[in-house]
Enzyme design. Structure first.
Site, PDB file in Angstrom:
ATOM      1  N   HIS A  96      44.126  27.835  32.176  1.00 10.98           N
ATOM      2  CA  HIS A  96      44.223  27.823  33.634  1.00 10.98           C
ATOM      3  C   HIS A  96      44.201  29.252  34.169  1.00 10.98           C
ATOM      4  CE1 HIS A  96      45.731  27.292  37.706  1.00 10.98           C
ATOM      5  NE2 HIS A  96      46.798  28.018  37.410  1.00 10.98           N
ATOM      6  N   ASP A 125      17.557  44.058  48.636  1.00 10.06           N
ATOM      7  CA  ASP A 125      18.116  43.271  47.545  1.00 10.06           C
ATOM      8  C   ASP A 125      19.187  44.126  46.896  1.00 10.06           C
ATOM      9  OD1 ASP A 125      18.462  41.671  45.062  1.00 10.06           O
ATOM     10  OD2 ASP A 125      16.702  40.624  45.822  1.00 10.06           O
ATOM     11  N   TRP A 161      47.610  33.959  29.533  1.00 14.35           N
ATOM     12  CA  TRP A 161      46.375  34.697  29.835  1.00 14.35           C
ATOM     13  C   TRP A 161      46.511  36.154  29.460  1.00 14.35           C
ATOM     14  CZ3 TRP A 161      44.749  38.296  33.866  1.00 14.35           C
ATOM     15  CH2 TRP A 161      45.798  38.816  34.625  1.00 14.35           C
ATOM     16  N   SER A 188      29.611  41.156  31.871  1.00 17.07           N
ATOM     17  CA  SER A 188      29.124  40.645  33.149  1.00 17.07           C
ATOM     18  C   SER A 188      29.735  41.418  34.316  1.00 17.07           C
ATOM     19  CB  SER A 188      29.466  39.161  33.256  1.00 17.07           C
ATOM     20  OG  SER A 188      29.463  38.751  34.588  1.00 17.07           O
ATOM     21  N   SER A 189      31.050  41.630  34.263  1.00 17.69           N
ATOM     22  CA  SER A 189      31.705  42.329  35.373  1.00 17.69           C
ATOM     23  C   SER A 189      31.202  43.751  35.503  1.00 17.69           C
ATOM     24  CB  SER A 189      33.207  42.402  35.148  1.00 17.69           C
ATOM     25  OG  SER A 189      33.749  41.129  35.109  1.00 17.69           O
ATOM     26  N   HIS A 272      46.903  45.462  35.984  1.00 13.77           N
ATOM     27  CA  HIS A 272      47.315  45.662  37.360  1.00 13.77           C
ATOM     28  C   HIS A 272      46.151  45.978  38.275  1.00 13.77           C
ATOM     29  CE1 HIS A 272      49.900  45.736  40.718  1.00 13.77           C
ATOM     30  NE2 HIS A 272      49.104  46.697  41.128  1.00 13.77           N
ATOM     31  N   GLU A 274      43.389  44.925  37.906  1.00 13.77           N
ATOM     32  CA  GLU A 274      42.743  43.616  38.015  1.00 13.77           C
ATOM     33  C   GLU A 274      43.294  42.800  39.185  1.00 13.77           C
ATOM     34  OE1 GLU A 274      40.307  42.013  36.574  1.00 13.77           O
ATOM     35  OE2 GLU A 274      40.756  40.040  37.437  1.00 13.77           O
ATOM     36  N   TYR A 276      44.371  43.855  41.925  1.00 12.74           N
ATOM     37  CA  TYR A 276      43.777  44.384  43.156  1.00 12.74           C
ATOM     38  C   TYR A 276      42.299  44.100  43.231  1.00 12.74           C
ATOM     39  CZ  TYR A 276      48.162  46.050  44.521  1.00 12.74           C
ATOM     40  OH  TYR A 276      49.472  46.048  44.896  1.00 12.74           O
ATOM     41  N   SER A 287      39.015  41.584  57.032  1.00  7.13           N
ATOM     42  CA  SER A 287      38.667  42.643  57.982  1.00  7.13           C
ATOM     43  C   SER A 287      37.349  42.361  58.701  1.00  7.13           C
ATOM     44  CB  SER A 287      38.565  43.992  57.274  1.00  7.13           C
ATOM     45  OG  SER A 287      39.756  44.278  56.612  1.00  7.13           O
ATOM     46  N   HIS A 321      55.317  47.915  35.681  1.00  5.52           N
ATOM     47  CA  HIS A 321      56.216  46.954  36.332  1.00  5.52           C
ATOM     48  C   HIS A 321      56.087  45.554  35.735  1.00  5.52           C
ATOM     49  CE1 HIS A 321      52.957  46.373  39.660  1.00  5.52           C
ATOM     50  NE2 HIS A 321      52.811  45.430  38.780  1.00  5.52           N
ATOM     51  N   HIS A 322      55.065  45.349  34.900  1.00  2.22           N
ATOM     52  CA  HIS A 322      54.990  44.066  34.203  1.00  2.22           C
ATOM     53  C   HIS A 322      55.820  44.081  32.925  1.00  2.22           C
ATOM     54  CE1 HIS A 322      51.814  42.433  36.774  1.00  2.22           C
ATOM     55  NE2 HIS A 322      51.406  43.687  36.847  1.00  2.22           N
ATOM     56  N   THR A 347      49.366  48.968  51.839  1.00  6.40           N
ATOM     57  CA  THR A 347      49.156  47.547  52.133  1.00  6.40           C
ATOM     58  C   THR A 347      49.727  47.220  53.503  1.00  6.40           C
ATOM     59  OG1 THR A 347      49.539  47.211  49.784  1.00  6.40           O
ATOM     60  CG2 THR A 347      49.267  45.258  51.124  1.00  6.40           C
ATOM     61  N   LYS A 350      47.435  48.144  56.222  1.00  6.20           N
ATOM     62  CA  LYS A 350      46.386  47.155  56.453  1.00  6.20           C
ATOM     63  C   LYS A 350      46.903  45.992  57.291  1.00  6.20           C
ATOM     64  CE  LYS A 350      43.118  46.712  53.560  1.00  6.20           C
ATOM     65  NZ  LYS A 350      42.136  47.754  53.825  1.00  6.20           N
ATOM     66  N   ARG A 469      59.061  30.727  32.898  1.00  9.53           N
ATOM     67  CA  ARG A 469      57.699  30.229  33.047  1.00  9.53           C
ATOM     68  C   ARG A 469      57.160  29.835  31.678  1.00  9.53           C
ATOM     69  NH1 ARG A 469      54.241  35.808  34.045  1.00  9.53           N
ATOM     70  NH2 ARG A 469      52.485  34.393  33.931  1.00  9.53           N
TER      71      ARG A 469
END
Ligand code: HEA
Ligand code: HEA
Ligand code: CUA
Ligand SMILES: [Cu+2]
Lengths: 559, 369, 288
Positions: A96, A125, A161, A188-189, A272, A274, A276, A287, A321-322, A347, A350, A469
């Protein structure tokens, strides 16, 4: 071009070639690409076709990942094991997470960028059209690997994950499938991002300097940069995992001087940024939508750009922080806590800018606007719970509990996913040439909004009360909120069927044809072309007058 | 809109109203650290609530007043340097106000010096082992909830106890008002040792020692659950700490020490085959059934031992796989030589396996090299 | 249209639909499946892996063939040229980050985990007290003895080789921009040869390590980082050498003009990048 012209210019200098060839090229380019049948999609080089492929793929993956989420929620409706063996539950959780992140959200944004960036910045293009095709067509094999892995001996990857070793070193063949799938997704990314960066840097319309391009282009630029920087890091991490599994290396084994925590560092240096990567494009979409429906220019454009860049830079400095619970020394604990809290500043800028954009506007509330406002409220709640987690001592109480699950679904589902729904409604008229049903759009929004909160708000309580979790079963005091969340999840899932139906009906004619400019407040370049956007657009760049007129209405051009 | 707003107000209100109910918030704090954590959390929630109401109050005002349906005209301003500077600086200052008290707690949390008592907690798949380093005894602490309450696949199962999934056979016992240092490590994968009421959470990392501490203020029983995904039974390895008076603790320790002496397997004992098998069954039931099942038939990814090539083949391979593990099969090197010899002997002579041979502790000892 | 600065070339080249990408995807899919099976001793895996690799080679030859054809046909205007430059730069940046992950692993194990296991710490005292850490000789308590690689033997020679090859490549580039085609071809040829020589020496070094020094992938954190870093670097040298050989072939066929030779430049950038990685590697893996 014919053979004769080819032979004439084997080694000409570039400037001359441009003169010599312009006309037959224009002819050429306009007509290839209009292929029929499956070739149109499999051999595609047209950014709109590829964008469409990305969007459908990501929606399909969203359904697959969503069904897995429902599998999780069904098991958690009550304490006790009802449906799955614990190891299968772990596979569901893992797949998931992986499928939603890499299969649903990221490709959806890349698809949006493919469809809209060339239109919005006046390019014919994407910069590398053929490579663009490859970026997309690596995704289905990667997804196939993940799904096939469910059926190999030992089942799919079940380590979460985040794939922390040594658990993921213990696992069976499914883990290798996941590792290789991640390699493909990474390739790919990287290719997709190189395309986006190059297109933005090199192919803007005349008159559109970097500080005048649409905010969506800015956020995609920073996102693509982040992705090029961190996708290889993840590839490195899982490669080490692979060699630890099969080739006897000791990167993550203390017996050889390695350390399981090393993996976590590398993973989160990827991980991290990621998050964002999944948030910044959402900021970009919002926006675009808010000014359109407030009929006012985006407030504080330049500070928005600075904020995006600041987030891009800061996101490399907060990974710890993780890992507050792994046992860092106090200094590291403090450093990561401070840096993480700092991200709230850009943030916040924004959020405030968006609200100032709405202030004194002339607002209407079509579905895209509703999703943008929903995003704003709920993303902020998710941001605030992030801030609570950023406080290291509090994270000690909340790490690896459902509080974290609540936090990240607020920023991912009500953040990234809601912005994607907003974007889809916003640009559907441009994509299909028809208007979608506003009524069903609104039903989709309100239903999702309510069901979302029923699903994920209680998770904060569960986390505070200490529910871990990634467990298939739980002590009795957690029952009420879990049942609530499970009911909410099924309601939320049902709402997404409405979206699917609405989109399909729009493609088939919707509630009528859409004008080129369905929203009177939209002033970016995509609204200058017909609806549906022709197969080829901006083969000659928009003339400067058109560009400047649009910029003036966006408050980006003075005098 | 109105629906949403009142919904949010309700949620916010109810979260305060229920603040004392530990289903909604932290479990009642039993240590200074846990109380600090709750205090910071409340303080932050207060600030956040104020910011949220202010900021979104402004937004909803705009949404209600500045709309086309009321004939409001857009005012196309889009910059204001002073405001922009203010809303960068003020949040930064607020953040400092949050970070300051938190930093103090970080330092307190990390200060594990001067502990009176040191206990090493080792994570196993899927139970905890405790070594009382100062008193020289150790024991394992396993989930007490029977599988018949857990597995409801075909029927609702047995009624669940009040302490469903939170009870162990042997809790950790500590004296009240004493600084206890917990060292965590693991035998296989990463686990995490958690007691929410103490404000303590520390990952247990294989091959490394990490530490944390607490000083419980009240006698009682406090519970937590492993909180780092550790495989199949991650949800089934609770942590239970029993806080007792100093005297009770002393009694308990001496009883433990005596029992440890009595229970220790005499390394020179001459085991008979039947003794080994009987002992082995106990070891099997407490360590191996989770995967290989009581009938030795396994299930899912876990292979059957009944009739398995290894359990019926040469004993060396059998000893090897139990000592070193393989893929999802953990290494059992943490068991004693006697326990391993016993369980192997048991496996080779049960579930329809009739190898007839058995393994002596000294063979295992030799196999460890 | 604005030809003077070239950037607003009205007719950006957009390639025709192409089958190469999907061929590439099929190739990578087969390779992934094949490798996963092979690593778990499923029989067919090896063959699937080989088949995938063959398809990949076919794809590379075909795709780059198309690109070369288009370049020769003059389809790539200045703006395309800029795109290619951006694209290649960002690609190299991604490669830098890939190596960064492994260098990160090297620094982390050396500075943090090995000392923690090996000197005073609770970890050392309680779990590994009989182990004394010495980098690189004993990087783990459960690692067989091995000898570490000496910097000032073959590796130093290889450093000289790569540095020289960087110079000869630049010399070839000068030849190209100044119209001295002979110099271009000679420079390229020497560079390719030096690349091959480097690879040969590395193969010898690996053989020596494996057979005589007891140094292999299992030699603790040192062995792991040593082989992964030098191995990935070696793979990049191989790719670079193949790229440069292709450029040599094209030069011999008369491709490239003074102004328009991005294919050559891209290969050269790549080569210099590989060169720089080696220098860092030499310092941190072999020397210090
Ligand atoms: C889109 C994705 C996304 C985004 C944007 C964020 C944003 C943030 N996240 Fe989140 N996070 C995740 C996705 C995301 N996160 C995921 C997926 C995980 C779990 C991974 C896993 O373990 O599986 C996670 C986990 C996670 C953790 C680890 C928890 C744990 O495992 O113990 C932490 C801890 O610090 C954290 C913090 C933050 C912070 C501080 C922000 C900040 O960026 C938020 C900033 C925003 C605001 C603060 C709101 C708006 C600001 C204002 C209105 C200004 C005024 C405010 C103040 C002055 C307070 N996140
Ligand atoms: C990136 C995006 C993303 C998205 C969009 C979602 C969407 C959802 N997520 Fe998930 N989630 C993650 C990312 C995401 N998640 C991550 C990264 C993790 C961590 C994994 C880990 O721990 O390793 C996680 C973990 C996670 C957990 C914790 C699992 C655990 O710890 O064991 C849960 C539990 O409730 C959950 C629930 C949901 C639900 C209910 C949705 C819903 O929003 C889904 C809604 C969609 C559908 C339901 C499908 C559409 C509808 C149909 C196909 C029609 C059929 C439906 C009906 C008939 C009702 N997610
Ligand atoms: Cu042990 Cu989770
Ligand atoms: Cu983060």
């Amino acid at each position: 071009m014919n053979a004769a012209t080819k032979a004439l210019h084997p080694g000409e200098s570039v400037g001359e070639q441009v003169h010599g060839h312009t006309h037959d090229h224009a002819h050429d380019d306009a007509h290839h690409g209009a292929q029929e049948g499956w070739r149109r999609w499999v051999y595609a080089t047209n950014h709109k076709d590829i964008g469409t492929l990305y969007l459908w793929f990501s929606f399909a993956m969203f359904l697959v990942g969503g069904v897995m989420a429902l599998g999780i929620r069904a098991e958690l409706f009550q304490p006790g094991l009802q449906f799955w063996q614990p190891e299968f539950f772990n596979q569901l959780t893992t797949l998931h997470g992986v499928i939603m992140v890499f299969g649903a959200i990221m490709p959806a944004f890349t698809g949006l960028a493919n469809w809209m960036l060339p239109l919005m910045i006046g390019a014919p293009d994407m910069a590398f059209a053929r490579m663009n095709n490859w970026s997309f067509w690596l995704l289905p094999p990667a997804a196939a690997l993940l799904l096939i892995s469910l059926f190999v001996p030992g089942g799919a990857a079940a380590g979460g994950w985040t794939l922390y070793p040594p658990l993921s070193i213990q696992a069976g063949m499914g883990m290798d499938f996941a590792i290789f799938a991640i390699h493909l997704l990474g390739i790919s990314s990287i290719m997709g991002s190189i395309n986006i960066v190059t297109t933005i840097l090199n192919m803007r319309a005349p008159g559109m300097t970097l500080l005048k391009m649409p905010m969506f282009a800015w956020t995609m630029l920073v996102t693509a940069y982040l992705l090029i920087a961190v996708a290889p890091v993840l590839a490195g991490a899982v490669t080490m995992l692979l060699t630890d599994r099969h080739f006897g290396t000791h990167f993550f084994k203390a017996a050889g001087g390695g350390d399981p925590i090393l993996f976590q560092h590398i993973f989160w240096i990827f991980g991290h940024p990621e998050v964002y990567i999944m948030a910044l494009p959402a900021f970009g979409v919002v926006s675009q939508i808010l000014p359109t429906f407030a009929r006012k220019p985006l407030f504080g454009y330049v500070s928005m750009v600075y904020a995006v860049c600041a987030i891009g830079i800061l996101s490399f400095m907060v990974w710890g922080h993780h890992m507050f619970a792994v046992g860092f020394p106090a200094t590291a604990q403090l450093f990561f806590m401070f840096m993480t809290m700092l991200i709230a500043v850009p943030t916040g800028v924004k959020v405030f800018n968006w609200i100032a954009t709405m202030w004194q506007g002339e607002m209407t509330f079509e579905t895209p606007m509703l999703f943008a406002i929903g995003f704003l409220c709920l993303f902020t709640i998710g941001g605030f719970s992030g801030l609570v987690l950023a406080l290291a001592p509090v994270d000690i109480a909340l790490h690896a509990t459902y509080y974290v699950v609540g936090h990240f679904h607020y920023v991912l589902v009500a953040g990234a996913l809601f912005s994607l729904f907003g974007a889809a409604y916003y640009w559907l008229p441009k994509w299909t040439g028809y208007m979608y049903s506003e009524f069903w759009g609104k039903v989709h929004f309100w239903w999702s909004m309510i069901a979302f909160n029923i699903t994920f708000f209680p998770m904060h309580f569960l986390g505070l009360a200490g529910m871990p979790r990634r467990i298939p079963d739980y002590p009795l005091q957690f029952t009420t909120f879990n049942s609530m969340a499970s009911v909410g999840a099924f309601l939320f899932g049902t709402a997404q069927i409405l979206f699917l139906i609405n989109v399909i009906r729009t493609i088939r004619g919707g509630v009528g044809p859409a004008p080129a400019r369905p929203w009177d407040g939209g002033h970016t370049l995509e609204w200058e072309v017909a609806s549906p956007a022709p197969h080829h657009t901006w083969e000659t760049p928009p003339d400067e007058a058109t560009v400047v007129a649009g910029l003036r209405l966006q408050g980006l051009e003075h005098s | 809109m109105r629906v949403w707003r009142s919904g949010a107000a309700l949620a916010l209100f109810s979260s305060f109203a229920c603040a004392s109910d530990s289903r909604f918030t932290f479990q009642p704090a039993q240590t200074v650290i846990a109380r600090d954590i709750a205090d910071i959390h409340n303080w932050i929630m207060l600030i956040i609530a104020v910011i949220f109401v202010t900021v979104f109050g402004v937004m909803f005002y705009a949404i209600f007043k500045h709309r086309r349906s009321l004939g409001h005209q857009a005012k196309p301003f889009h910059e204001n340097t002073i405001v922009e500077i203010l809303w960068t600086l003020i949040p930064a200052l607020i953040l400092i106000g949050m970070a300051w008290p938190a930093a103090k707690v970080v330092l307190a949390q990390k200060d594990t010096h001067d502990a009176t008592l040191t206990i090493k907690a080792t994570g196993y798949q899927w139970f905890w082992g405790y070594d009382y380093l100062d008193s020289g005894f150790s024991f394992k602490s396993k989930l007490k909830t029977p599988r018949s309450q857990i597995e409801n696949y075909n029927s609702p199962g047995e009624p669940k106890d009040e302490k469903y999934l939170l009870d162990v056979d042997e809790p950790v016992v500590v004296p009240v008002n004493t600084k206890v240092r917990i060292l965590t490590t693991s035998n296989d994968v990463i686990h995490s040792w958690v007691i929410p009421a103490f404000g303590v959470r520390q990952d247990a990392i294989p091959g490394f020692i990490r530490d944390t501490w607490f000083k419980a203020e009240k006698e009682g029983v406090f519970r937590g659950q492993c909180s780092e995904l550790c495989g199949r039974d991650h949800g089934y390895m609770p942590i239970v700490v029993k806080v007792v008076s100093q005297n009770e603790y002393k009694d308990w320790v001496s009883k433990r020490q005596a029992a440890a002496k009595a229970a220790a397997d005499d390394p020179n004992k001459n085991w008979t085959k039947d003794e080994l098998i009987a002992r082995g069954q106990k070891v099997y039931e407490s360590n191996c059934v989770a995967c290989h099942k009581a009938d030795g038939k396994g299930g899912g990814p876990f292979p059957a031992l009944a009739g398995s090539k290894i359990a019926t083949g040469p004993a060396e391979a059998h000893i090897h796989i139990v000592l070193t593990g393989k893929n999802a099969m953990p290494s059992w090197a943490g068991l004693t030589d006697t326990e391993i010899a016993a369980v192997i002997s048991y496996e080779r002579n049960s579930f329809g396996n009739h190898d007839g041979d058995f393994v002596l502790p000294k063979t295992v000892k030799a196999a460890r090299k | 249209m604005n030809v003077e600065n070239g950037v607003h070339d009205a007719h950006y080249f957009v390639p025709a639909p192409s089958r190469w990408p999907i061929v590439g995807s099929i190739a990578l899919f087969c390779m992934a499946m094949g490798a996963a099976f092979a690593m778990n001793s499923v029989g067919a895996g090896k063959w699937l892996l080989i088949a995938g690799f063959a398809i990949l080679l076919w794809m590379i030859v075909g795709w780059f063939g198309d690109v070369i054809k288009e370049a020769q046909a003059g389809d790539y205007g200045l703006q395309v040229d800029h795109s290619l430059r951006w694209g290649m730069s960002w690609f190299i940046f991604s490669e830098v980050m890939f190596f960064a992950a492994f260098f990160g692993a090297l620094f982390y194990t050396r500075v943090i985990s090995v000392p923690e296991i090996g000197y005073f710490s609770d970890t050392h005292d309680l779990l590994w007290s009989s182990f004394q850490a010495v980098w690189p000789a004993a990087t783990g308590p459960k690692v067989d003895a091995y000898t570490a690689m000496e910097a000032f033997g073959l590796p130093a020679i290889n450093t000289a080789i790569l540095l020289t090859s960087g110079a000869t490549l630049t010399w070839a580039h000068w030849g190209l921009v100044e119209g001295r085609r002979g110099q271009l071809k000679l420079g390229l040829a020497i560079t390719v040869l030096l690349g091959c020589l480097f690879l040969t020496f590395q193969a010898i070094e690996y053989h020596h390590a494996w057979t005589e020094m007891g140094l292999n992938l299992g030699s603790g954190a040192y062995g792991a980082t040593f082989f992964m870093l030098t191995g990935f670097h070696g793979m990049h040298v191989l790719v670079g050498t193949i790229m440069l050989s292709t450029m040599l072939g094209r030069a011999l066929k008369g491709h490239f003009t003074k102004e328009h030779h991005f294919g050559f430049e891209a290969a050269a950038w790549y080569w210099h990048f590989v060169d720089v990685v080696w220098l860092i590697l030499f310092v941190f893996v072999y020397w210090l």
